[in-house]
Design a protein around this motif. Sequence first.
Motif, PDB file in Angstrom:
ATOM      1  N   LYS B  56     -12.024  60.108 -14.996  1.00  0.00           N
ATOM      2  CA  LYS B  56     -12.320  61.323 -15.748  1.00  0.00           C
ATOM      3  C   LYS B  56     -13.542  61.996 -15.140  1.00  0.00           C
ATOM      4  CE  LYS B  56     -10.466  60.327 -20.338  1.00  0.00           C
ATOM      5  NZ  LYS B  56     -10.773  60.252 -21.789  1.00  0.00           N
ATOM      6  N   LYS B  57     -13.549  63.325 -15.181  1.00  0.00           N
ATOM      7  CA  LYS B  57     -14.670  64.068 -14.628  1.00  0.00           C
ATOM      8  C   LYS B  57     -15.267  64.984 -15.690  1.00  0.00           C
ATOM      9  CE  LYS B  57     -13.265  63.991  -9.808  1.00  0.00           C
ATOM     10  NZ  LYS B  57     -13.165  64.731  -8.528  1.00  0.00           N
ATOM     11  N   GLN B  58     -16.589  65.076 -15.651  1.00  0.00           N
ATOM     12  CA  GLN B  58     -17.315  66.029 -16.481  1.00  0.00           C
ATOM     13  C   GLN B  58     -18.313  66.708 -15.554  1.00  0.00           C
ATOM     14  OE1 GLN B  58     -19.396  63.924 -19.565  1.00  0.00           O
ATOM     15  NE2 GLN B  58     -17.650  63.866 -20.958  1.00  0.00           N
ATOM     16  N   ARG B  60     -20.507  67.340 -12.875  1.00  0.00           N
ATOM     17  CA  ARG B  60     -20.965  66.529 -11.735  1.00  0.00           C
ATOM     18  C   ARG B  60     -20.774  65.033 -11.973  1.00  0.00           C
ATOM     19  NH1 ARG B  60     -25.872  66.339 -11.549  1.00  0.00           N
ATOM     20  NH2 ARG B  60     -26.383  67.350 -13.533  1.00  0.00           N
ATOM     21  N   THR B  62     -18.456  61.650 -12.619  1.00  0.00           N
ATOM     22  CA  THR B  62     -17.123  61.081 -12.460  1.00  0.00           C
ATOM     23  C   THR B  62     -17.139  59.656 -12.965  1.00  0.00           C
ATOM     24  OG1 THR B  62     -16.693  62.439 -10.506  1.00  0.00           O
ATOM     25  CG2 THR B  62     -15.265  60.536 -10.856  1.00  0.00           C
ATOM     26  N   GLN B  64     -14.888  56.075 -13.745  1.00  0.00           N
ATOM     27  CA  GLN B  64     -13.684  55.338 -13.372  1.00  0.00           C
ATOM     28  C   GLN B  64     -13.603  54.050 -14.175  1.00  0.00           C
ATOM     29  OE1 GLN B  64     -12.844  54.692  -9.233  1.00  0.00           O
ATOM     30  NE2 GLN B  64     -13.742  56.615  -8.583  1.00  0.00           N
ATOM     31  N   THR B  77     -22.894  63.430  -8.865  1.00  0.00           N
ATOM     32  CA  THR B  77     -23.025  64.171  -7.611  1.00  0.00           C
ATOM     33  C   THR B  77     -24.212  65.127  -7.703  1.00  0.00           C
ATOM     34  OG1 THR B  77     -20.631  64.090  -7.340  1.00  0.00           O
ATOM     35  CG2 THR B  77     -21.829  65.712  -6.024  1.00  0.00           C
TER      36      THR B  77
END
Lengths: 115, 111
Positions: B56-58, B60, B62, B64, B77
């Motif tokens: 899932k990404k929000q 910047r 990520t 797992q 990031t």
Amino acid sequence: DTEVTQTPKHLVMGMTNKKSLKCEQHMGHRAMYWYKQKAKKPPELMFVYSYEKLSINESVPSRFSPECPNSSLLNLHLHALQPEDSALYLCASSQEGFRGNQPQHFGDGTRLSIL
Amino acid sequence: GQQVMQIPQYQHVQEGEDFTTYCNSSTTLSNIQWYKQRPGGHPVFLIQLVKSGEVKKQKRLTFQFGEAKKNSSLHITATQTTDVGTYFCAGRASGTYKYIFGTGTRLKVLA
């Protein structure tokens, strides 16, 4: 602003005192939690109330006594605490009962110091 | 009993660098949650992962969940000073109903 309100924010008490921590939420959440957090450590679960019934007690010493008067309120009664009980006490709530898979919403905590 | 460890314990990065924290459970998890706690603050929920291999990404961030559902990671990031805080994973072991918080990773971002 947090939606879980804890009072007091700070508490200093002697080892023979009796005091109570209070937690209130008005989100209609059905599970409420007490955690203890020492400095630079993760929160440690103490008690869980689900639908106003005590569902989990993590073998907490009897000098800590939880109470859930109604679905919005959670108290933690303190008596004859030890210096090692000094910590941040966090209250949290989640939408469903404790068996649900919901996020926990934390209050700002009560910072407790035992003299 | 169930143990949840996180590495590293501390991480200092320059602003703009990437950051990753890893969470490892001694038992298989039914789901895992991630929280961020700012200095002097309380844990704030970030995300929940339920499925094996889920990503899932929000913005910047990520997240797992491992294939075996025993580990998870959070990757940021291009860190910013607002990312400062301690990141906790909280795992619920299969067949139980309580979340065990990981040991936490404290992130410091240098401007």
